[in-house]
Design a protein around this motif. Structure first.
Motif, PDB file in Angstrom:
ATOM      1  N   PRO A 255      29.859 -47.082  -9.968  1.00  0.00           N
ATOM      2  CA  PRO A 255      28.619 -46.461 -10.469  1.00  0.00           C
ATOM      3  C   PRO A 255      28.755 -45.915 -11.877  1.00  0.00           C
ATOM      4  O   PRO A 255      29.767 -45.329 -12.258  1.00  0.00           O
ATOM      5  CB  PRO A 255      28.404 -45.323  -9.463  1.00  0.00           C
ATOM      6  N   HIS A 370      24.805 -46.777  -6.513  1.00  0.00           N
ATOM      7  CA  HIS A 370      24.384 -47.187  -7.846  1.00  0.00           C
ATOM      8  C   HIS A 370      23.119 -48.019  -7.702  1.00  0.00           C
ATOM      9  O   HIS A 370      22.590 -48.204  -6.606  1.00  0.00           O
ATOM     10  CB  HIS A 370      25.485 -48.010  -8.532  1.00  0.00           C
ATOM     11  N   THR A 374      19.926 -45.225  -6.890  1.00  0.00           N
ATOM     12  CA  THR A 374      19.851 -44.129  -7.864  1.00  0.00           C
ATOM     13  C   THR A 374      18.463 -43.984  -8.467  1.00  0.00           C
ATOM     14  O   THR A 374      18.183 -42.977  -9.127  1.00  0.00           O
ATOM     15  CB  THR A 374      20.846 -44.346  -9.015  1.00  0.00           C
ATOM     16  N   PRO A 388      24.572 -41.584  -9.877  1.00  0.00           N
ATOM     17  CA  PRO A 388      25.610 -42.564  -9.525  1.00  0.00           C
ATOM     18  C   PRO A 388      26.906 -41.862  -9.128  1.00  0.00           C
ATOM     19  O   PRO A 388      27.339 -40.904  -9.776  1.00  0.00           O
ATOM     20  CB  PRO A 388      25.784 -43.368 -10.818  1.00  0.00           C
TER      21      PRO A 388
END
Length: 477
Positions: A255, A370, A374, A388
């Protein structure tokens, strides 16, 4: 939309003349007036099967286990527990390691008889009963060329997984499992049944999506299903001696590093064929196959791999592989930390922890949040951590006859303590035990106060206990 059953069908009264020394008899008798006797269990194979959880270390013994076949059974069980004044729990897949599925000395509602999944391929949705597992949902969706956002384990209960968050191999493109929940059917503490979605009981709908089963018994959900062009996955293993350089190389795929949504990488440490630790990298690509092959190829060149097997698969096959590694019945202790990335300090703590596994059954696993997961605003659901990050799952597992279980538990907690100074506040609530008040206080981010207000509104007497909420610690297991 509210849809309570007629009171005459679900009202239960426990006789006040029952002997205080034998509350089980009174509770059982009251239940058997509205539920067939063979589904109200205090002993025998059916009771033993429902009491057996994935974590064999859980020793809780409910007075009564009700094998539920529908919402009416759940309503009856909730009213009975309240009338008798005994603890109540709901058992879905039985995979929660901390044992909240069993009400020690109380009444457990076993939803394993409620595993129906009905797929509507035109709307790409599924109606999922409260006891269905991820395997049940994935199998039903796959028959129509669709996939569901799930975790990495097939035997876990879908409701418990999704309503607590649900990190999984497709999270980058599809979001967390909770992000695909369109509505929930909930039996509240007063025995009434409601369907909550964005328009009906919106505050309850908000709270259960991240706050889990703390507000009522979830008897069903409606889930969004998804279509993807192709699914590629597999496993790459590297020697533990190359751990730091492999983790450093992974920094471009975790991420915040700009990895494509289609690629979600799980990584960490497990025991290799000879029992010694190895580093694993388990990428999953859900997109165009040729692009996936190019995106995953660098993950086989992070060092000198001991094993590199990547290729086309199905989600069902992927989940089955994890289930085979972590079967039910062993003893388990899990800790968790939320990590901002693979900094040098975090890598050092991971290398030390992963290199000192006390059992060949244990693992240290990093799950990625991620991409699509997000982009859901943190205030849209009770799940509070949308920046992330990597979720570290530190899993100590040993055989039931191990003569020194304390060393395995100690390893899990030592790794957690080593990561704590470098971790984000809180932790993944689906993995926290009830006594982890320090982490639970921050697990929901800015959503904590609103979540507690919803608890007071929908379950003011604290009948339901699932994943930890912010507040004073509950008694240790």
């Amino acid at each position: 939309m509210s849809s309570p059953l007629p009171a005459a069908e679900i009202r239960i009264e426990v006789p006040m003349t029952a002997s205080p020394a034998d509350p089980t008899t009174a509770l059982t008798a009251a239940l058997r007036r509205v539920i067939p006797a063979d589904r109200v269990r205090t002993a025998g194979p059916g009771y033993a099967s429902a009491r057996a959880l994935w974590n064999g270390a859980v020793t809780a013994r409910p007075r009564v286990i009700v094998h539920c076949l529908g919402p009416a059974d759940v309503q009856a069980g909730i009213r009975a527990a309240r009338e008798a004044g005994v603890p109540l729990s709901v058992r879905g897949g039985g995979h929660g390691w901390a044992g909240s599925a069993l009400a020690d000395g109380g009444l457990t509602l076993d939803l394993s008889g409620m595993r129906q999944v009905e797929v509507d391929p035109r709307s790409r949705t599924a109606r999922v009963a409260g006891g269905a597992t991820a395997d049940d949902v994935v199998g039903a969706a796959q028959a129509y060329g669709l996939v569901a956002a799930t975790g990495t384990v097939g035997t876990v209960g879908m409701a418990g997984l999704a309503l607590g968050g649900g990190y999984g191999p497709l999270s980058g493109r599809l979001g967390l499992a909770v992000d695909s929940v369109l509505s929930v059917d909930v039996v509240l503490a007063d025995g009434s049944s409601v369907t909550a979605d964005a328009e009906h009981e919106p505050e309850l709908f908000w709270a259960v999506r991240g706050g889990g089963g703390n507000f009522g018994a979830v008897t069903g959900m409606r889930l969004r299903l998804h279509e993807i062009p192709a699914l590629l996955s597999g496993m790459v293993m590297y020697p533990a001696t190359q751990a730091d350089s492999v983790l450093a190389g992974l920094a471009d795929h975790v991420p915040g590093a700009g990895a494509p949504d289609e690629l979600t990488v799980q990584s960490g440490f497990v025991a290799g064929p000879d029992g010694s630790p190895v580093v694993f990298v388990a990428p999953t690509w859900c997109g165009e196959a040729e692009a996936g092959e190019r995106a995953m190829a660098p993950l086989t060149r992070l060092g000198d791999p001991l094993l590199a097997q990547l290729g086309p698969t199905t989600l069902a096959e992927s989940l089955a592989g994890t289930d085979a590694m972590f079967p039910a019945g062993r003893h388990v202790e899990i800790t968790t930390r939320t990590l901002p990335g693979l900094t040098p300090e975090i890598r050092a703590a991971l290398v030390t922890g992963g290199g000192t596994l006390t059992s060949p059954l244990s693992a240290l696993s990093l799950h990625s949040l991620h991409g699509a997961a997000t982009r859901v605003p943190a205030a849209d659901t009770a799940f509070g951590q949308r920046a992330p990050h990597l979720m570290a799952e530190i899993i100590a597992i040993w055989e039931p006859d191990d003569p020194a279980p304390a060393r395995h538990r100690s390893w899990a907690h030592e790794v957690s303590r080593a990561l704590e100074p470098h971790a984000l506040p809180g932790g993944y609530a689906n993995l926290l035990p009830p006594e982890a008040a320090d982490q639970a206080a921050h697990a929901y981010g800015a959503n904590g106060a609103r979540l507690l207000a919803a608890k007071r509104r929908f379950d003011p007497d604290a009948v339901f206990h699932a994943i930890p909420l912010p507040g004073p610690p509950r008694a240790a297991r």
